[in-house]
Design a protein around this motif. Structure first.
Motif: not given
Length: 189
Positions: A20-32
């Protein structure tokens, strides 16, 4: 199922990787958090793709606005097959599609340069009623592939190292789909 409609994926005995490809805010929150959390939307369909190159085409190698980060989402094969068992092809009647918990569409697979190939890649839309199950029960790991995607994109774009770029791509092979699911997913079935 005809070879041109086989699911090709990176998988092991218990899990399958979708992208999946996301905006940075979505990806960063999920990875954290190690899982999907706000601002990931639990109120709309989310599309998962087992084809790395199809997502590269869709996200323009993580350059499309809102798709600048690429995540490898490792999910259980049990969850993957549960989702597929609930699927309706997007080519079905409008009433069937509207009521479906999961949507499936087949799109031409893509080459590293984005050319359409003569076989198809599956896209699976997880509907609102299953998003929490997907995020909380089926997903077992998230990996940020963005640095690898950028490196591969540069290699593909310059054309100097196509083989080097391909070594960065996930190894995908035909997924052993249970016979009961083949009829659900077959465009001609």
């Amino acid at each position: 199922m005809a070879p041109q409609y086989q699911i090709r994926a990176d998988y092991d005995a218990h899990t399958i990787t979708v992208y999946q490809a996301y905006a940075p805010a979505v990806a960063d929150a999920a990875l954290r958090a190690g899982r999907f959390v706000a601002p990931f939307s639990f109120r709309r369909m989310t599309w998962i793709k087992p084809s790395f190159l199809w997502l590269m085409h869709r996200s323009n190698w993580a350059r499309k606005p809102g798709q600048e980060r690429v995540l490898a989402v490792r999910m259980t094969r049990e969850g993957w097959e549960d989702a597929l068992s609930r699927a309706v092809l997007t080519t079905a009647g409008p009433a069937d599609v509207a009521q479906a918990a999961v949507h499936v569409q087949w799109d031409p697979e893509r080459s590293p340069r984005g050319a359409a190939l003569n076989h198809y890649s599956i896209q699976v839309g997880i509907g609102r009623d299953l998003i929490r199950t997907f995020a909380d029960d089926w997903v077992v790991g998230l990996t940020d592939l963005t640095p690898t995607v950028r490196k591969a994109a540069d290699l593909v774009r310059t054309g100097r190292a196509a083989k080097a770029a391909q070594r960065l791509f996930p190894a995908e092979r035909v997924y052993p789909l249970p016979a009961a699911l083949e009829g659900i997913l077959s465009p001609g079935g």
